[in-house]
Design a protein around this motif. Structure first.
Motif, mmCIF file in Angstrom:
data_model
loop_
_atom_site.group_PDB
_atom_site.id
_atom_site.type_symbol
_atom_site.label_atom_id
_atom_site.label_comp_id
_atom_site.label_asym_id
_atom_site.label_seq_id
_atom_site.Cartn_x
_atom_site.Cartn_y
_atom_site.Cartn_z
ATOM 1 N N GLY A 141 1.344 -65.634 51.525
ATOM 2 C CA GLY A 141 -0.085 -65.644 51.197
ATOM 3 C C GLY A 141 -0.345 -66.150 49.785
ATOM 4 N N HIS A 142 -1.564 -66.628 49.620
ATOM 5 C CA HIS A 142 -2.005 -67.247 48.368
ATOM 6 C C HIS A 142 -1.768 -66.353 47.147
ATOM 7 N N ALA A 174 1.879 -65.995 46.335
ATOM 8 C CA ALA A 174 2.419 -67.248 45.802
ATOM 9 C C ALA A 174 2.033 -67.408 44.332
ATOM 10 N N ARG A 199 -12.018 -80.808 49.813
ATOM 11 C CA ARG A 199 -10.571 -80.844 49.892
ATOM 12 C C ARG A 199 -10.103 -82.289 49.889
ATOM 13 N N SER A 201 -8.731 -75.892 55.319
ATOM 14 C CA SER A 201 -8.516 -74.667 54.566
ATOM 15 C C SER A 201 -7.348 -73.872 55.161
ATOM 16 N N LYS A 202 -6.535 -73.301 54.274
ATOM 17 C CA LYS A 202 -5.403 -72.498 54.741
ATOM 18 C C LYS A 202 -5.777 -71.023 54.786
ATOM 19 N N LYS A 237 -6.864 -64.078 57.067
ATOM 20 C CA LYS A 237 -6.430 -64.001 55.671
ATOM 21 C C LYS A 237 -7.591 -63.622 54.766
ATOM 22 N N ASN A 269 5.846 -67.530 54.586
ATOM 23 C CA ASN A 269 4.477 -67.526 54.092
ATOM 24 C C ASN A 269 4.069 -66.100 53.679
ATOM 25 N N GLU A 298 0.418 -78.471 52.588
ATOM 26 C CA GLU A 298 -0.507 -79.440 51.987
ATOM 27 C C GLU A 298 0.127 -80.833 51.969
ATOM 28 N N PRO A 332 -0.042 -72.878 43.919
ATOM 29 C CA PRO A 332 0.453 -72.416 45.212
ATOM 30 C C PRO A 332 0.205 -73.479 46.279
ATOM 31 N N ASP A 354 4.690 -71.876 49.577
ATOM 32 C CA ASP A 354 4.511 -70.590 50.259
ATOM 33 C C ASP A 354 4.915 -70.696 51.728
ATOM 34 N N ASP A 408 -5.134 -78.252 46.638
ATOM 35 C CA ASP A 408 -5.913 -79.103 47.545
ATOM 36 C C ASP A 408 -6.937 -79.968 46.821
ATOM 37 N N ASP A 449 -5.505 -74.607 42.626
ATOM 38 C CA ASP A 449 -5.125 -74.872 44.011
ATOM 39 C C ASP A 449 -4.541 -76.263 44.157
HETATM 40 N N1 UDP Z 1 -2.320 -71.139 50.024
HETATM 41 C C1 UDP Z 1 -1.067 -70.520 49.941
HETATM 42 N N2 UDP Z 1 -0.713 -69.620 50.917
HETATM 43 C C2 UDP Z 1 -1.541 -69.286 51.951
HETATM 44 C C3 UDP Z 1 -2.828 -69.884 51.993
HETATM 45 C C4 UDP Z 1 -3.191 -70.797 51.011
HETATM 46 O O1 UDP Z 1 -0.291 -70.787 49.022
HETATM 47 O O2 UDP Z 1 -1.151 -68.479 52.774
HETATM 48 C C5 UDP Z 1 -2.695 -72.118 48.983
HETATM 49 C C6 UDP Z 1 -3.267 -73.436 49.509
HETATM 50 O O3 UDP Z 1 -2.242 -74.382 49.719
HETATM 51 C C7 UDP Z 1 -4.191 -73.844 48.367
HETATM 52 C C8 UDP Z 1 -4.689 -72.510 47.838
HETATM 53 O O4 UDP Z 1 -3.735 -71.532 48.242
HETATM 54 O O5 UDP Z 1 -3.493 -74.503 47.341
HETATM 55 C C9 UDP Z 1 -6.058 -72.150 48.325
HETATM 56 O O6 UDP Z 1 -6.111 -72.206 49.727
HETATM 57 P P1 UDP Z 1 -7.261 -72.978 50.508
HETATM 58 O O7 UDP Z 1 -7.656 -74.210 49.780
HETATM 59 O O8 UDP Z 1 -6.813 -73.169 51.915
HETATM 60 O O9 UDP Z 1 -8.430 -71.895 50.468
HETATM 61 P P2 UDP Z 1 -9.997 -72.194 50.343
HETATM 62 O O10 UDP Z 1 -10.175 -73.182 49.230
HETATM 63 O O11 UDP Z 1 -10.410 -72.735 51.666
HETATM 64 O O12 UDP Z 1 -10.572 -70.854 50.036
#
Ligand code: UDP
Ligand code: MG
Length: 318
Positions: free
Chosen positions: A77-78, A81, A204, A209-210, A215, A75, A18, A14, A47, A100, A98
């Motif tokens: 959400g994770h 996606a 990252r 962070s997204k 969320k 969008n 990025e 997802p 997403d 990132d 992920d």
């Molecule tokens: N992501 C997404 N939609 C969202 C938020 C995040 O597809 O609305 C993706 C993001 O690009 C990443 C993965 O989900 O590949 C995890 O997100 P993130 O790294 O921001 O979360 P964290 O690692 O900070 O928990």
């Protein structure tokens, strides 16, 4: 699964805003998987990114024929996606990670080894990392303890959406069409033979962070209210305790009447106020809990899709 035939593996990734990171991540994943005896497909789910991610993914699809890009209409959400990627996948196995770079692709060979050995789910679990922000570490720890305490479905603390799954496990997951999705809980709920792999979470590769606080909060709500009825039972028990207290008070007051000492009954304004406030407050909280469930039911019965696809490179360009 016979190790002699070439197993097809879909990498479901997802991606939300990025830019820069995803191209770097693709090169990194390639360097790991290129020598492996599996047929890989990269399924990138965009997403609803608003930066240059879309262009970067198109460029990746242009240079690497194993790349498939699914763009969602906004969008979602994770979790949505990831669901879109799982629904699109047809591979014998799926690895979710992920975009990132925080989920080390170096773990993929080991994950797939376990799948070939007959495990259906290989779950990545984050080792305690000092670099993980204090706030995130604390809230995440508290959240998993609470969730495991109130729900019958076990979710590992530090479990991430970094896992490999066999085809039948993916199909089981796909049979759960719920709107409020907490995949970590759903994967645990379906059962099957599972293994856990610890991994060390990297920084990252870039960007931030997204997962905004909003969320994160919604994910926690989805986990609690779709995996547990505990909040309702809290209400039930509190109500029961209050009723018992009321009964005790009734006996107490009656004892004054029976013994003819009613004049000794103080006009207890403060205690009355106290009880009214407590009962009122509790009723509101409980109504709130019920309201949340009703809201969740409302959203489930609408049967809205979890995500909408704008384009899919497999079906030709827009
Ligand atoms: N992501 C997404 N939609 C969202 C938020 C995040 O597809 O609305 C993706 C993001 O690009 C990443 C993965 O989900 O590949 C995890 O997100 P993130 O790294 O921001 O979360 P964290 O690692 O900070 O928990
Ligand atoms: Mg991340």
């Amino acid at each position: 699964m016979s190790p002699h035939q070439k197993i097809s593996v879909d990498l479901v990734i997802p991606v939300f805003n990025e830019a820069g990171v995803v191209t770097q991540m693709h090169a990194h994943v390639r360097s790991v998987v290129d020598g492996l005896p599996y047929a890989f497909t990269f399924i990138y789910v965009d997403d609803g990114s608003s930066d240059s991610t879309e262009g970067e993914l198109a460029a990746l699809a242009g240079t690497d024929e194993r790349v498939r890009v699914i763009s969602l209409s906004r969008n979602f959400g994770h979790q949505a996606a990831l669901t879109a990627g799982l629904d699109a996948s047809r591979g014998d196995a799926v690895v979710m990670l992920d975009a990132d770079g925080q989920h080390p692709p170096e773990m993929i060979p080991q994950m797939l080894d376990l799948i070939v050995q007959g495990y259906d789910i290989v779950q990545g679990q984050r080792t305690d990392d000092a670099r993980l922000g204090r706030f995130k570490k604390w809230t995440s720890g508290l959240f998993y303890h609470l969730l495991n305490f109130i729900s019958g479905t076990r979710v590992l603390p530090g479990a991430a959406d970094f896992r490999a799954m066999s085809r039948r496990a993916v199909d089981a997951l796909k049979a759960m069409p719920e709107y409020h999705r907490f995949l970590r809980g759903m994967v645990s709920w379906i059962g099957f033979k599972s293994a856990i792999l610890l991994y060390h979470q990297e920084e990252r590769a870039g960007g931030a962070s997204k997962y905004s606080f909003g969320k994160m909060f919604r994910l926690a709500m989805d986990a609690i209210f779709s995996f547990s009825l505990a909040p309702l039972y809290v209400g039930l028990s509190l109500g029961g305790i209050l009723l018992l207290l009321a009964l005790a008070e009734m006996v107490y007051v009656l004892s004054f009447w029976v013994t003819g000492r009613t004049s000794n009954l103080a006009p207890g304004w403060s205690s009355l106020m106290f009880v009214i406030l407590i009962v009122g407050g509790m009723l509101m909280v409980l109504l709130g809990f019920i309201g949340v469930y009703v809201g969740y039911i409302f959203q489930e019965v609408k049967r809205r899709p979890v995500y909408l696809i704008k384009s899919d490179t497999e079906n030709g360009k827009e």
